[in-house]
Design an enzyme around this catalytic site. Structure first.
Site, PDB file in Angstrom:
ATOM      1  N   ASP A 309       0.813  -1.221   0.000  1.00  0.00           N
ATOM      2  CA  ASP A 309       0.000   0.000   0.000  1.00  0.00           C
ATOM      3  C   ASP A 309       0.846   1.271   0.000  1.00  0.00           C
ATOM      4  O   ASP A 309       0.339   2.343  -0.318  1.00  0.00           O
ATOM      5  CB  ASP A 309      -0.992  -0.007   1.170  1.00  0.00           C
ATOM      6  CG  ASP A 309      -2.129  -0.999   0.919  1.00  0.00           C
ATOM      7  OD1 ASP A 309      -2.286  -1.440  -0.235  1.00  0.00           O
ATOM      8  OD2 ASP A 309      -2.859  -1.323   1.859  1.00  0.00           O
ATOM      9  N   TYR A 393     -10.055  -0.374   1.727  1.00  0.00           N
ATOM     10  CA  TYR A 393      -9.585  -0.211   3.104  1.00  0.00           C
ATOM     11  C   TYR A 393      -9.216   1.221   3.436  1.00  0.00           C
ATOM     12  O   TYR A 393      -8.801   1.972   2.573  1.00  0.00           O
ATOM     13  CB  TYR A 393      -8.318  -1.047   3.331  1.00  0.00           C
ATOM     14  CG  TYR A 393      -8.568  -2.362   4.021  1.00  0.00           C
ATOM     15  CD1 TYR A 393      -9.098  -2.409   5.309  1.00  0.00           C
ATOM     16  CD2 TYR A 393      -8.268  -3.563   3.399  1.00  0.00           C
ATOM     17  CE1 TYR A 393      -9.317  -3.626   5.943  1.00  0.00           C
ATOM     18  CE2 TYR A 393      -8.487  -4.787   4.031  1.00  0.00           C
ATOM     19  CZ  TYR A 393      -9.014  -4.807   5.300  1.00  0.00           C
ATOM     20  OH  TYR A 393      -9.231  -6.007   5.917  1.00  0.00           O
TER      21      TYR A 393
END
Lengths: 678, 678
Positions: A309, A393
């Protein structure tokens, strides 16, 4: 020459614009696609000299200069260019052969459009016989290397969902569809598969009609769609009649004996620099180095779900624009950041970091039982928070600074689980069914916090201390109750593991500075977050690409180029470019007599890395949006100061704190309740 | 007959008075010394019936009756008496042969006086040649069994300190003196020793002149004596314009779908009962069962330092009178408790528990990256806090209830380290020198949280789940990334250990209730506090007396009499009365065919115990008063509900939260600062 910006300040918009101009002027005939224009932080050697002078009170120490790092596609070729900002000159121009830039949202939208517009995709979707009014949503994901494709070209995985409610914020993750497509760099759909939806099922290409009994109504989170909202939580507000206790000048914060500089870049997001307490140097730099989210579903093509990420998506570019009173309570100072558009214009990212204070209950208390006199102080924390959204997320990243010279780093995972289809009534041992036909696969979140210490200087060491029982029976331990601490300094670069059973404590120390009272080196200890390390097999691509996931604590010699624990370029990487490989290569290249010296981390400029996270086997309570899962890491002084650094915090008094006594039958409340009931 | 009090309400003052009268009337010719008059909680069997009816809406279910447990010395003999409060009758009267009541502060003051008044003690003190004006302080401690004395008589260890500053709250722990005395039940000084003050030194009886170079000025914490106090922390206040979100009736609290009853007794302090969320039963009882603080210094007589702060001292009797705005911020509801004087009068202990709310940052958030719409909720917690002072140390015990149906239990250790003398320049491997001549010995704090679950009923089980890689190479796991969870139900009573490396998760489940969506039993998981277990040798008295310190998680069959993990009577106990012995005895007594059945904990009424704490090797930063060291345990639903229980929490808005934007150059602030500088 006077520089307007501190050497550690992120690039200002006018600097970004100037750098873009420089790049443009050097490539007049190229088709330019800017991805990054960010500060190349000065070499540490130069910065140390600068900071030493700065803290000694010099007004304008010799400036190490402003250099920008540029990632740009020049007619399709990916370049990393270093530009001297002041001189307006290119210093280095390197073609990053076989590398890919981080996620490009403009391109991803093109991928979506190309995918949904593809005839074969359309045919597959039609064959599914989706419910009336269903809107198909294509979610592009980066491709986690699995050895099934050539990684020199960018490949995007397109996962399919549908939105049923007629609302733009309806939760489409509640309706995963069992097809998946691969899209090439050239925006061509190269493969379409049907996803497995029961145990042991393998991929085939016969789409199965959508099972309409999967349609349900319990997965919405948006207030427009989720109406039965509790009304019982009464407002709670924080007031600070004299304002906050911090002072901020540019990117420099001072608060309760702490000073530090806030940095921000497209990849790591918030970074902290030159962290000091009461004038003493503690940390040169603190940052989240990388994170990896591998999924456990072994069935192809799910092993392609494994997200870096930071390296692939960027904690900076995905930072939320924080809203006053929503994301932050109290007196809030916001920091903005500047990114770059694809055409090279400075792009403002407002409110990417919030800075405020919270009350954290008791800091310390003692009641003298002889006099009955209690002395209480309350703990105030300085909070630096940033929140990122990476597709489904969100992650909240928070640094807390304490008046007792402690630092805590907290990660909160929230947002929506990544989902996959599953047949009604089926179960798999690597996922949880969270709604009809919705599988939330198991996965791990592994974070790596990079701790670049500078405890009273830059020559530091890492020590490992354990508490061990004294031998028994033995004359020195007649009653069998004795235990001692055993202390070992780590001599060479290594990855190490936690052990709560021996109370293994990792201490960063400065062996050149002995605490005059305790007689031991000054230090800070790591309060680790006990976590399972990476579960993927050591020979898997997941493992090779996220080497930091193998051990909880790593120590390396400082290098200006070693900031990212999984390597500088994670997108479709092949692995063996991370922290374990750095160490291994140095050890191998220095085999022989100078081996130990070149990889020595004792009394050197070192970096300590802490890998932590969660093995996230979803609960149904994480659905449809997940209450924050907290992970906390701490850094605390250990024999660094001469006493409790928070000893001088003001005594807690009602005069200042103005609490309110709640009576069992508070007349005002009873009145309000009675009113409310009418 | 209508009972005024709920069966779980602590005894009211009029009940205490009545019980004392009953006891007095049965022993008219005895010399009475009351120690305890507390509620004997009704047998669980009766309570379950009561609570079932109560929650079914019956107004006055059949009351199980009010019974008091009395600890009283009748002419020196220690009795445990059960009194039927309503009937005013003694039910049971047992002499506790060889047992001792918890610490008696009246007696301890007599011990101090006897010790300091003893001629030989006086002579020893004179021989020390203490500094001019020094006031000798005698600190009486309970005696941790070490096999060196007969434990049938109470023995008190008197440790010596001196106060140098002319102030009643001067920190005398900063001047430990190297003598120690033993005082008998009859208030006689039976032994005086000199304490060892360097490594390997053994006890002898030649006092050594006080080393005046140990006199220092850096160990005061009281504001009268510690003047250089920081002025930088600006006030932060919590306002709740509509009042708190909780409602309280007597000892019953309801807040954000939670309901529970607060109990309180002399030993455990705060207890929680009948904890429910949204009407569903979760926990029958939550309480701190015991704590043990053994010291690591192996040299006699230090092995006698090993405190059971609940069993010996009492978390209830030592609870602080919490002060509005000092210990608690916001809108505070206080609970009082009632204890008993030595003569049997009800004794009010005001404000022993505070109840209030705090903001805990983000509860959940999601931004739809397609629309840019963010939905944020903030987390509100209900806080139930109690603080105890046990001589030098304080402990803060807090239950936090979350809107997402999570419970966290936090222990904060603060106060002043227990100290011992050490020669200047000396070091020992089982202690830290925190000031000249002041040794803070290593020690452990081991807590045992008793979790009595009632998840959708009283037949529960404990399961152990681990996350394990799938075999590789294997056709089911072609890429080596697969992992699964392995789930085992614990069948028999046992002590179990933590393992973060396998992500070992302890789940309390109800196997009779299957979550219709996930297909798994409803449950709550324990978020453990990873801690080193007891370091003392298994054959030591420390180990035998604190059996709960051997394992992190225990599961037992419920028994009304098994509340205290180290046994009902810890004062000078000889050991083998705790949780391991209960299990062992049941296993041994049921050897043979019914062994497994009698110690079965699967689908039974079970209790789960979690041992956690810290191996506290002091830092100098813990001196002279220790900033809170936090230890946190959690309980979270896992496939218990049908979705995120906090999904319906109100959306966070600036309108309700009223945060304040801090400008870089807030004119009001700049004005204030300028003013302050004038």
């Amino acid at each position: 020459m006077a520089y307007r910006h501190h050497p550690l300040d992120p690039l200002a918009p006018e600097e970004i614009a100037k750098v873009a101009d420089v790049v443009r002027s050097t490539a007049p005939n190229e088709n330019l696609l800017f991805r990054v224009i960010t500060l190349a932080e000065p070499p540490k050697r130069d910065m140390i000299a600068y900071l030493d002078l700065e803290h000694a009170g010099y007004n304008e120490p010799a400036h190490p200069g402003r250099v920008a790092k540029v990632h740009v596609y020049l007619t399709g070729q990916f370049h990393e260019i270093l530009v001297d900002v002041t001189a307006g000159k290119v210093i280095v121009d390197e073609i990053l052969e076989g590398r890919h830039s981080h996620v490009d949202s403009v391109y991803m939208k093109q991928v979506e459009a190309a995918c949904i517009g593809d005839d074969r995709v359309q045919a597959q979707v039609r064959a599914l016989k989706l419910p009336e009014g269903a809107k198909v949503i294509v979610e592009p994901w980066t491709y986690a290397t699995d050895g099934m494709n050539d990684m020199s070209e960018r490949i995007t995985m397109c996962w399919f969902y549908m939105r049923l409610a007629d609302h733009a914020d309806a939760n489409y993750y509640a309706y995963p569809i069992d097809i998946v497509a691969e899209v090439s760099e050239e925006l061509k759909v190269t493969k379409i598969h049907r996803l497995p939806s029961s145990v042991g099922e393998t991929v085939n290409n016969d789409p199965k009609e959508y099972d309409h009994s999967k349609v349900h109504s319990s997965s919405e989170y948006h207030p427009d769609l989720q109406t039965d909202r509790r009304q019982t939580t009464r407002p709670l507000q924080v007031i600070q009649p004299e304002g906050p206790s911090f002072e901020i000048q540019g990117n420099s914060i001072s608060w309760e004996k702490w000073t530090m500089r806030v940095g921000f870049n497209y990849r790591e997001g918030m970074t902290l620099h030159d962290v000091r307490y009461d004038g003493r140097s503690l940390f040169y730099r603190l940052s989240l180095s990388e994170m990896f989210v591998p999924y456990a579903d072994p069935r192809s093509p799910y092993p392609r779900k494994g997200a870096f990420d930071l390296g692939n998506d960027g904690a900076g570019v995905n930072a939320n624009n924080l809203k006053l009173g929503c994301d932050c309570l109290g007196h809030i100072k916001y920091f903005d950041a500047w990114h770059v558009t694809s055409s090279g214009e400075p792009l403002k990212m407002p409110n990417v970091v919030c800075c405020h204070e919270v009350d954290d209950g008791i800091l310390w208390k003692h009641t003298n039982f002889r006099t009955g006199n209690a002395v209480v102080t309350r703990s105030r924390l300085l909070v630096l928070q940033t929140i990122i959204t990476v597709s489904n997320y969100e992650y909240v990243f928070i640094f807390y600074f304490g008046q007792d010279a402690s630092i805590h780093y907290e990660v909160r995972a929230t947002g929506i689980l990544s989902t996959a289809p599953i047949d009604l009534g089926d179960k798999v041992p690597y996922g949880t069914v969270v709604a009809p036909g919705v599988l939330a696969p198991y996965h791990q979140h592994l974070f790596c916090l990079r701790i670049d210490p500078a405890l009273d200087g830059h020559q530091n060491s890492l020590a490992v201390e354990e508490s061990v029982p004294m031998p028994f029976p033995h004359e020195s331990n007649p009653f069998g109750v004795g235990y001692v601490s055993e202390f070992k300094v780590v001599t060479n670069e290594a990855g190490l593991d936690l052990n709560h059973q021996t109370n293994r404590v990792f201490k960063i120390i400065n062996e050149n500075k002995i605490n005059p009272t305790t007689g031991t080196p000054v230090g800070f200890k790591l309060l680790p977050c006990y976590s399972q390390m990476l579960l993927a097999h050591p020979s898997s691509y997941h493992s090779k690409r996220s080497e930091f996931g193998a051990h909880a604590v790593w120590v390396t010699r400082y290098s200006d180029s070693e900031i990212f624990a999984a390597g500088a370029h994670t997108m479709q990487s092949l692995g063996e470019e991370g922290i374990a490989s750095w160490i291994k290569r140095r050890q191998q290249s220095h085999k022989g007599q100078d081996n130990l010296e070149k990889t020595s981390v004792r009394n050197e400029d070192i970096v300590v890395w802490h890998t932590f996270g969660s093995t996230h086997n979803p609960r149904i309570e994480d659905w449809p949006v997940m209450p924050c899962e907290k992970m906390v890491v701490g850094l605390k002084p250990v024999n660094f100061f001469d006493r409790n650094p928070g000893l001088d915090v003001g005594i807690s008094t009602q005069e200042r704190n103005k609490s309110v006594l709640v009576g069992e039958k508070d007349p005002e409340l009873v009145g309000k309740e009675a009113k409310a009931k009418l």
